[in-house]
Design a protein around this motif. Structure first.
Motif, PDB file in Angstrom:
ATOM      1  N   PRO A  21      42.786  26.032  40.530  1.00 54.10           N
ATOM      2  CA  PRO A  21      43.333  27.384  40.342  1.00 54.10           C
ATOM      3  C   PRO A  21      43.751  27.981  41.678  1.00 54.10           C
ATOM      4  O   PRO A  21      43.038  27.843  42.675  1.00 54.10           O
ATOM      5  CB  PRO A  21      42.162  28.148  39.720  1.00 54.10           C
ATOM      6  N   LEU A  22      44.907  28.624  41.696  1.00 53.11           N
ATOM      7  CA  LEU A  22      45.463  29.180  42.929  1.00 53.11           C
ATOM      8  C   LEU A  22      45.563  30.704  42.907  1.00 53.11           C
ATOM      9  O   LEU A  22      45.258  31.363  43.902  1.00 53.11           O
ATOM     10  CB  LEU A  22      46.858  28.600  43.177  1.00 53.11           C
ATOM     11  N   PHE A  23      46.000  31.247  41.794  1.00 53.80           N
ATOM     12  CA  PHE A  23      46.217  32.692  41.681  1.00 53.80           C
ATOM     13  C   PHE A  23      45.823  33.181  40.289  1.00 53.80           C
ATOM     14  O   PHE A  23      45.916  32.440  39.309  1.00 53.80           O
ATOM     15  CB  PHE A  23      47.697  33.043  41.932  1.00 53.80           C
ATOM     16  N   ILE A  24      45.391  34.450  40.243  1.00 44.15           N
ATOM     17  CA  ILE A  24      45.145  35.150  38.980  1.00 44.15           C
ATOM     18  C   ILE A  24      45.990  36.414  39.031  1.00 44.15           C
ATOM     19  O   ILE A  24      45.838  37.240  39.943  1.00 44.15           O
ATOM     20  CB  ILE A  24      43.668  35.574  38.821  1.00 44.15           C
ATOM     21  N   ALA A  25      46.870  36.575  38.066  1.00 51.69           N
ATOM     22  CA  ALA A  25      47.751  37.756  38.123  1.00 51.69           C
ATOM     23  C   ALA A  25      48.149  38.198  36.707  1.00 51.69           C
ATOM     24  O   ALA A  25      48.163  37.393  35.779  1.00 51.69           O
ATOM     25  CB  ALA A  25      48.992  37.414  38.941  1.00 51.69           C
ATOM     26  N   PRO A  26      48.447  39.502  36.596  1.00 51.10           N
ATOM     27  CA  PRO A  26      48.366  40.529  37.646  1.00 51.10           C
ATOM     28  C   PRO A  26      46.923  41.022  37.817  1.00 51.10           C
ATOM     29  O   PRO A  26      46.175  41.123  36.849  1.00 51.10           O
ATOM     30  CB  PRO A  26      49.255  41.639  37.107  1.00 51.10           C
ATOM     31  N   ARG A  27      46.557  41.309  39.025  1.00 49.34           N
ATOM     32  CA  ARG A  27      45.236  41.842  39.332  1.00 49.34           C
ATOM     33  C   ARG A  27      45.389  42.965  40.343  1.00 49.34           C
ATOM     34  O   ARG A  27      45.997  42.788  41.402  1.00 49.34           O
ATOM     35  CB  ARG A  27      44.332  40.739  39.875  1.00 49.34           C
ATOM     36  N   GLY A  28      44.855  44.145  40.026  1.00 50.82           N
ATOM     37  CA  GLY A  28      44.997  45.293  40.914  1.00 50.82           C
ATOM     38  C   GLY A  28      46.342  45.973  40.789  1.00 50.82           C
ATOM     39  O   GLY A  28      46.689  46.849  41.590  1.00 50.82           O
ATOM     40  N   ARG A  29      47.137  45.578  39.815  1.00 52.28           N
ATOM     41  CA  ARG A  29      48.437  46.201  39.555  1.00 52.28           C
ATOM     42  C   ARG A  29      48.834  45.857  38.118  1.00 52.28           C
ATOM     43  O   ARG A  29      48.190  45.048  37.450  1.00 52.28           O
ATOM     44  CB  ARG A  29      49.499  45.696  40.534  1.00 52.28           C
ATOM     45  N   THR A  30      49.898  46.462  37.661  1.00 50.25           N
ATOM     46  CA  THR A  30      50.325  46.228  36.284  1.00 50.25           C
ATOM     47  C   THR A  30      51.182  44.967  36.180  1.00 50.25           C
ATOM     48  O   THR A  30      51.700  44.467  37.190  1.00 50.25           O
ATOM     49  CB  THR A  30      51.144  47.417  35.756  1.00 50.25           C
TER      50      THR A  30
ATOM     51  N   MET B 155      44.785  35.998  44.893  1.00 51.09           N
ATOM     52  CA  MET B 155      44.681  34.626  45.382  1.00 51.09           C
ATOM     53  C   MET B 155      43.262  34.089  45.260  1.00 51.09           C
ATOM     54  O   MET B 155      42.294  34.790  45.559  1.00 51.09           O
ATOM     55  CB  MET B 155      45.126  34.550  46.842  1.00 51.09           C
ATOM     56  N   ILE B 156      43.121  32.837  44.831  1.00 48.63           N
ATOM     57  CA  ILE B 156      41.834  32.142  44.873  1.00 48.63           C
ATOM     58  C   ILE B 156      41.702  31.637  46.297  1.00 48.63           C
ATOM     59  O   ILE B 156      42.152  30.540  46.637  1.00 48.63           O
ATOM     60  CB  ILE B 156      41.781  30.971  43.868  1.00 48.63           C
ATOM     61  N   SER B 157      41.131  32.450  47.149  1.00 47.17           N
ATOM     62  CA  SER B 157      41.170  32.221  48.591  1.00 47.17           C
ATOM     63  C   SER B 157      40.507  30.916  49.028  1.00 47.17           C
ATOM     64  O   SER B 157      40.873  30.352  50.063  1.00 47.17           O
ATOM     65  CB  SER B 157      40.525  33.404  49.320  1.00 47.17           C
ATOM     66  N   GLU B 158      39.553  30.429  48.259  1.00 51.30           N
ATOM     67  CA  GLU B 158      38.881  29.178  48.615  1.00 51.30           C
ATOM     68  C   GLU B 158      39.801  27.971  48.479  1.00 51.30           C
ATOM     69  O   GLU B 158      39.538  26.915  49.069  1.00 51.30           O
ATOM     70  CB  GLU B 158      37.643  28.964  47.736  1.00 51.30           C
ATOM     71  N   ASN B 159      40.865  28.114  47.708  1.00 48.67           N
ATOM     72  CA  ASN B 159      41.727  26.969  47.401  1.00 48.67           C
ATOM     73  C   ASN B 159      43.091  27.003  48.064  1.00 48.67           C
ATOM     74  O   ASN B 159      43.901  26.100  47.853  1.00 48.67           O
ATOM     75  CB  ASN B 159      41.937  26.876  45.879  1.00 48.67           C
ATOM     76  N   VAL B 160      43.346  28.052  48.848  1.00 44.29           N
ATOM     77  CA  VAL B 160      44.672  28.215  49.455  1.00 44.29           C
ATOM     78  C   VAL B 160      44.548  28.376  50.972  1.00 44.29           C
ATOM     79  O   VAL B 160      43.652  29.061  51.464  1.00 44.29           O
ATOM     80  CB  VAL B 160      45.405  29.438  48.860  1.00 44.29           C
TER      81      VAL B 160
ATOM     82  N   GLN C 126      33.874  24.590  50.485  1.00 48.24           N
ATOM     83  CA  GLN C 126      33.755  25.320  49.228  1.00 48.24           C
ATOM     84  C   GLN C 126      35.126  25.455  48.566  1.00 48.24           C
ATOM     85  O   GLN C 126      36.021  26.098  49.093  1.00 48.24           O
ATOM     86  CB  GLN C 126      33.160  26.709  49.458  1.00 48.24           C
ATOM     87  N   ILE C 127      35.277  24.828  47.430  1.00 46.35           N
ATOM     88  CA  ILE C 127      36.468  25.025  46.619  1.00 46.35           C
ATOM     89  C   ILE C 127      35.998  25.476  45.245  1.00 46.35           C
ATOM     90  O   ILE C 127      34.820  25.346  44.903  1.00 46.35           O
ATOM     91  CB  ILE C 127      37.309  23.742  46.483  1.00 46.35           C
ATOM     92  N   ILE C 128      36.907  26.024  44.491  1.00 46.70           N
ATOM     93  CA  ILE C 128      36.564  26.456  43.137  1.00 46.70           C
ATOM     94  C   ILE C 128      37.469  25.706  42.174  1.00 46.70           C
ATOM     95  O   ILE C 128      38.693  25.875  42.208  1.00 46.70           O
ATOM     96  CB  ILE C 128      36.749  27.974  42.963  1.00 46.70           C
ATOM     97  N   ASN C 129      36.878  24.848  41.355  1.00 51.42           N
ATOM     98  CA  ASN C 129      37.713  24.133  40.396  1.00 51.42           C
ATOM     99  C   ASN C 129      37.842  24.946  39.116  1.00 51.42           C
ATOM    100  O   ASN C 129      37.244  26.010  38.963  1.00 51.42           O
ATOM    101  CB  ASN C 129      37.164  22.724  40.123  1.00 51.42           C
ATOM    102  N   ALA C 130      38.629  24.437  38.200  1.00 51.12           N
ATOM    103  CA  ALA C 130      38.967  25.196  36.997  1.00 51.12           C
ATOM    104  C   ALA C 130      37.735  25.538  36.154  1.00 51.12           C
ATOM    105  O   ALA C 130      37.653  26.631  35.583  1.00 51.12           O
ATOM    106  CB  ALA C 130      39.964  24.410  36.163  1.00 51.12           C
TER     107      ALA C 130
ATOM    108  N   GLU D  78      34.713  26.008  37.229  1.00 52.91           N
ATOM    109  CA  GLU D  78      33.803  26.909  37.948  1.00 52.91           C
ATOM    110  C   GLU D  78      34.346  28.331  38.057  1.00 52.91           C
ATOM    111  O   GLU D  78      33.583  29.260  38.339  1.00 52.91           O
ATOM    112  CB  GLU D  78      33.550  26.369  39.358  1.00 52.91           C
ATOM    113  N   LEU D  79      35.625  28.505  37.849  1.00 53.19           N
ATOM    114  CA  LEU D  79      36.229  29.829  38.029  1.00 53.19           C
ATOM    115  C   LEU D  79      35.842  30.780  36.897  1.00 53.19           C
ATOM    116  O   LEU D  79      36.124  30.531  35.730  1.00 53.19           O
ATOM    117  CB  LEU D  79      37.748  29.705  38.095  1.00 53.19           C
ATOM    118  N   ASN D  80      35.204  31.870  37.277  1.00 53.81           N
ATOM    119  CA  ASN D  80      34.887  32.932  36.331  1.00 53.81           C
ATOM    120  C   ASN D  80      35.819  34.096  36.651  1.00 53.81           C
ATOM    121  O   ASN D  80      35.601  34.836  37.608  1.00 53.81           O
ATOM    122  CB  ASN D  80      33.426  33.363  36.468  1.00 53.81           C
ATOM    123  N   THR D  81      36.876  34.238  35.877  1.00 54.17           N
ATOM    124  CA  THR D  81      37.890  35.241  36.194  1.00 54.17           C
ATOM    125  C   THR D  81      37.359  36.665  36.104  1.00 54.17           C
ATOM    126  O   THR D  81      37.896  37.572  36.740  1.00 54.17           O
ATOM    127  CB  THR D  81      39.101  35.094  35.250  1.00 54.17           C
ATOM    128  N   THR D  82      36.297  36.863  35.342  1.00 55.25           N
ATOM    129  CA  THR D  82      35.735  38.210  35.194  1.00 55.25           C
ATOM    130  C   THR D  82      35.033  38.672  36.454  1.00 55.25           C
ATOM    131  O   THR D  82      35.177  39.820  36.890  1.00 55.25           O
ATOM    132  CB  THR D  82      34.744  38.256  34.012  1.00 55.25           C
TER     133      THR D  82
END
Length: 267
Positions: free
Chosen positions: A94-103, A124-129, A186-190, A192-196
């Motif tokens: 996972p690289l990005f989650i959007a939209p987050r913090g905006r519409t 951005m999933i900062s651990e992976n980019v 430290q990376i976050i794979n699919a 392991e990612l908790n989007t909440t």
């Protein structure tokens, strides 16, 4: 002398070819984008473009506005009511989650304005980019992603759609080998990612940015200067205009940005 020159030229060409091959082999750990990229979200993406841009390139981009092409229609395929996770096209991280913090409309408007999907630090999933000092961005899988071009004092990640059009890898996919090569602690794979609960650690302004904007401004300033000089030379009493010594916009002085040329895009 001719033989020596030929040998030297051959050696230089061989060295350059070897360096280019080495740089290419470093990307994507010698893997290619997953085949599902070509039908991402039900769209029709050019797989050859994905392979070239994501795994054999550090500079160029898919053409501007590709995300809005009829066969792509990126935003028309997203659910505007939920956050979407975007995955690396090669290794499925996972690289990005959007939209987050905006519409959703803000996300869409900014992306369409610039011509490529545009993300902000909190998305951005900062651990992976990785953001390099010159603004170039790639995933920890060494997949080229795009460039950081800040806007409004905040980092803005301008990303190639074909390189973020992946999906989580299945257990038997050979691309899982890539994760064994990654040196990142430290990376976050699919899975392991908790989007909440996830919060990006990306800086709002990293100071790492491409100089493309500076180049464009410099060209504009030089162009304006030449226009002023040409005007003064023509109008000032006692000055004589000499044929074509100053040709603003001539082949010698003009600089073109080919927005419709895939190999010359600037984000």
């Amino acid at each position: 002398m001719k033989t020596t020159s030929s040998v030297l030229s051959a050696a230089i060409l061989l060295s350059a070819a070897s360096a280019a091959r080495a740089a290419s082999d470093d990307q994507c750990f010698d893997f290619t984008p997953m085949s599902s990229v070509s039908t991402y979200l039900g769209a029709t993406l050019d797989y050859s473009v994905a392979d070239r841009i994501c795994c054999h390139n550090h500079k160029f981009a898919e053409y501007r506005g590709y995300l809005a092409a009829p066969e792509v229609d990126f935003f028309g395929r997203l659910d505007p009511l939920v956050e979407t996770v975007f995955y690396d096209s090669v290794c499925g991280l996972p690289l990005f989650i959007a939209p987050r913090g905006r519409t959703f409309d803000d996300f869409k408007k900014e992306s369409l304005k610039h011509g490529w999907p545009s993300f902000r630090p909190e998305e951005m999933i900062s651990e992976n980019v990785i953001i390099h000092d010159d603004g170039r961005m790639e995933s920890v899988c060494l997949t080229h992603l795009g460039h950081n071009l800040p806007a409004g004092g905040v980092d803005r990640y301008c990303i190639d759609l074909v390189c973020m059009a992946g999906e989580p890898l299945s257990a038997g996919d050979e691309r899982n080998q890539i994760l064994q090569y990654i040196q990142q602690e430290q990376i976050i794979n699919a899975t392991e990612l908790n989007t909440t609960s996830y919060t990006s650690s990306a800086e709002q302004y990293s100071g790492k940015t491409s100089n493309a904007t500076a180049i464009i401004i410099s060209v504009a300033v030089v162009g304006l200067f030449l226009v002023v000089v040409a005007f003064v030379c023509c109008e000032k009493p006692g000055w004589k205009r000499k044929g074509d010594e100053i040709q603003v916009g001539s082949s010698e002085t003009s600089t073109s940005i080919h927005e419709d040329d895939e190999e010359n895009e600037i984000y």
